[in-house]
Design a protein around this motif. Sequence first.
Motif, PDB file in Angstrom:
ATOM      1  N   TYR A   1     -10.285 -10.957   2.195  1.00  0.00           N
ATOM      2  CA  TYR A   1     -10.734 -11.378   3.532  1.00  0.00           C
ATOM      3  C   TYR A   1     -10.507 -12.873   3.754  1.00  0.00           C
ATOM      4  O   TYR A   1     -10.142 -13.306   4.836  1.00  0.00           O
ATOM      5  N   ASP A   2     -10.738 -13.644   2.686  1.00  0.00           N
ATOM      6  CA  ASP A   2     -10.593 -15.094   2.810  1.00  0.00           C
ATOM      7  C   ASP A   2      -9.139 -15.505   3.048  1.00  0.00           C
ATOM      8  O   ASP A   2      -8.876 -16.496   3.735  1.00  0.00           O
TER       9      ASP A   2
ATOM     10  N   ALA B   1      -9.351 -13.044  10.314  1.00  0.00           N
ATOM     11  CA  ALA B   1     -10.795 -13.235  10.487  1.00  0.00           C
ATOM     12  C   ALA B   1     -11.151 -14.649  10.909  1.00  0.00           C
ATOM     13  O   ALA B   1     -12.298 -15.042  10.859  1.00  0.00           O
TER      14      ALA B   1
ATOM     15  N   ASN C   1     -13.703 -14.979  13.985  1.00  0.00           N
ATOM     16  CA  ASN C   1     -15.081 -14.497  13.819  1.00  0.00           C
ATOM     17  C   ASN C   1     -15.323 -14.196  12.346  1.00  0.00           C
ATOM     18  O   ASN C   1     -15.590 -13.058  11.960  1.00  0.00           O
ATOM     19  N   ARG C   2     -15.226 -15.221  11.524  1.00  0.00           N
ATOM     20  CA  ARG C   2     -15.234 -15.007  10.071  1.00  0.00           C
ATOM     21  C   ARG C   2     -16.584 -14.484   9.582  1.00  0.00           C
ATOM     22  O   ARG C   2     -16.641 -13.547   8.787  1.00  0.00           O
ATOM     23  N   ASP C   3     -17.671 -15.090  10.057  1.00  0.00           N
ATOM     24  CA  ASP C   3     -18.984 -14.700   9.545  1.00  0.00           C
ATOM     25  C   ASP C   3     -19.325 -13.261   9.893  1.00  0.00           C
ATOM     26  O   ASP C   3     -19.774 -12.483   9.040  1.00  0.00           O
TER      27      ASP C   3
ATOM     28  N   TYR D   1     -17.434 -18.490  -0.772  1.00  0.00           N
ATOM     29  CA  TYR D   1     -16.868 -18.156   0.535  1.00  0.00           C
ATOM     30  C   TYR D   1     -17.848 -18.554   1.647  1.00  0.00           C
ATOM     31  O   TYR D   1     -19.009 -18.122   1.668  1.00  0.00           O
ATOM     32  N   SER D   2     -17.355 -19.355   2.564  1.00  0.00           N
ATOM     33  CA  SER D   2     -18.205 -19.859   3.649  1.00  0.00           C
ATOM     34  C   SER D   2     -18.596 -18.767   4.633  1.00  0.00           C
ATOM     35  O   SER D   2     -19.637 -18.858   5.283  1.00  0.00           O
ATOM     36  N   PHE D   3     -17.758 -17.731   4.763  1.00  0.00           N
ATOM     37  CA  PHE D   3     -18.067 -16.690   5.746  1.00  0.00           C
ATOM     38  C   PHE D   3     -19.246 -15.823   5.302  1.00  0.00           C
ATOM     39  O   PHE D   3     -19.710 -14.973   6.070  1.00  0.00           O
TER      40      PHE D   3
END
Length: 696
Positions: free
Chosen positions: A481-482, A487, A490-492, A540-542
């Motif tokens: 995903y990263d 994404a 709207n990553r989160d 991962y920030s999301f």
Amino acid sequence: MASNYVQERTPSVSQDALSPTTPSVGVSTRSSNALSSRITSVLSASYADLDIRDALEILNARGIQNTPETRRQLRLNIQKEVIQCNGEIVKDFGQVAEQLKRIGTVIASLNRCCVDMRSHIDAANRETGPILEEATSLMNQKKQVEERQRILNAFNSHFIVSDSESTILTSAAEPVDEEFFHTLTRVKKIHHDCQVLLGTEDQRLGLEILEQSSKQLNAAFQKLYRWIQREFKTLDLENPQINASIRRSLRVLAERPTLFQSCLDFFAEAREQILSDSFYTALTGSASDTQSMPSTKPIEFHAHDPLRYVGDMLAWAHSATVSEREALEVLFISEGDEIARGIQAGLESEPWSRPEGDEEVFDGRKALNQLVSRDLNGVARLLRQRTEQVIQSHEDATLAYKIANLIGFYKNTFSKLLGGKSEVLDVFTSLEGSAMRQFRANMKDHVAAVQSELTVAPADLSAPEFLEEALEMLKALAKSYDTSIAAVDNRDQGFQSVLAEALDPFLSGCESLYKRQSEPNNDIFAINCLLAAKTVLSPYSFASDRLSEMDDTIEEHASRLVEYQHRYFTYTSGLDSLLNALGELSESPDDLESLRSLEPFKPEALVTTSQQLDDFLPSALMDAAENIKQLKSTKMVQDITEEAAHMFCEDFEFVESKIIAADKLLETENGLEEDPARRLRDIFPRTSGEIRVLLS
């Protein structure tokens, strides 16, 4: 005036001279009066008078001497001169009169000649008048004819198309070259200028020319339409030097939106077939055209990994789309907005060709994106078919999710390339949804298998094996995903669905095991599971929202472990009995006085509690840490134990304050002579400072 003066004085002198001897009183008197008058007149005369001055200047100019003789002869001389002058004048006038007589004779002769000439002219005018009128009329007619001739020539040169030009414009045997476009431009101008003719009183000519030019334009556009279709069949978009005449033809044909759209439909069908064949050849290596063999190894032969297979297909589609767009951009909009302006002009001249309710101005870029999308329809169908086969034929949830992310990445790329309303994006959306459905289905099957195997938590209270496997899978999913740009917007939120499928069911299984554990093992087990999950998600920030939730949950479990350690401190140290006894007492003197009567504060019991506290303190921290040593975070073990020790110190300070207050109350009532054995402080000597030092 001088002559008058001489004339007047001369007679008087002569008279006196002639008759000096015959004076008489009357005469003498008159002469004396006359002389006096004359003398008076002379003396009263102003010699500054202009007339006198002029007379004197004339006399001076003639050189006349002022002598008696001269004065006597002056008048005569002057009269003589006057008479001579008059005679000369008369003589001259006689000559003039003679000349005038001759001139009169000549004038009379001229008058007679003029009369004769006038009579001749009148006769000539009477004879030539009709001829001149007729000549004038003919000249006017000539001017009108010449003017009409010029108008006719200008009209013919502007409004009339020659047979050769008509042949160039409408005959299929004639090429579509510069001469064709020049003639077409001229006929369009004729068609436009017919509006001027329609504004006159007689509109017949304008209508005839308008009808003729309309037929010629229609025939010309039909010829251009058929010629473009023939050219499209042999057009090589790979050639960067695309025929300039095709680009010009398309710009001209845009003025007929219906024909232009038909051409685009034909072109899109041809390009769709060509791209589909090229894609099939790239996949299998077998080309429908035996002369065009693939120069590279087919995708199906070298892409054994399903993810690489799907990625190679998507990469080929992207490369083909970029090439197609660049080629069509050169073909359709490389020279500005000529086609857009042509289509707009065509829609204005053919309002019936505009879709109902569509008032939007033609957008060349949007039309180009739509055309490229149509060209890729065949490729999209093959891509959808092959990708769905890969998705359905594998039961690996991680693979399905990686494919979904890969499709999402290319979906975002194609969206930037073709716009958000491209039909190709529907295929990517469908494939992405299919891959995610397969991912969820595989995850549900895996979760069901894991739930049937749930027994007990590991002896060391670490994360169970099924959670470790799930976290390994989650790590691969998060990495996929990263690396997916799909994404970015709207990553989160985009990863929440993955967590719901790949993490939450396993955490729910851990929660079931948590409920079966006793205190404090249950909280230790829960924290260990959450710490393992947090370790996987923290890079991962999301996943920040879920990490925040995990931190809150870990904090709750840590709080319960702090309470457990606090209870351990108070119970093992014996301080709990004192705290329980003090729980219902207030700060009033009566309650403080009754403190000594409480069972835990009696000397024997207090000594025992003090001895138990002394035995507990040396190894209190190590013993307490041993209770939660199975926590995987040594820092949490230390922090929890220290917080519990801090709470214990506060409890001890509370007990100490009550004991000191009770002793002070006793001293106040009985004085300093009270028996020291009755002081609670002496029986329970430990201070809060010592406790803090020992538990630090």
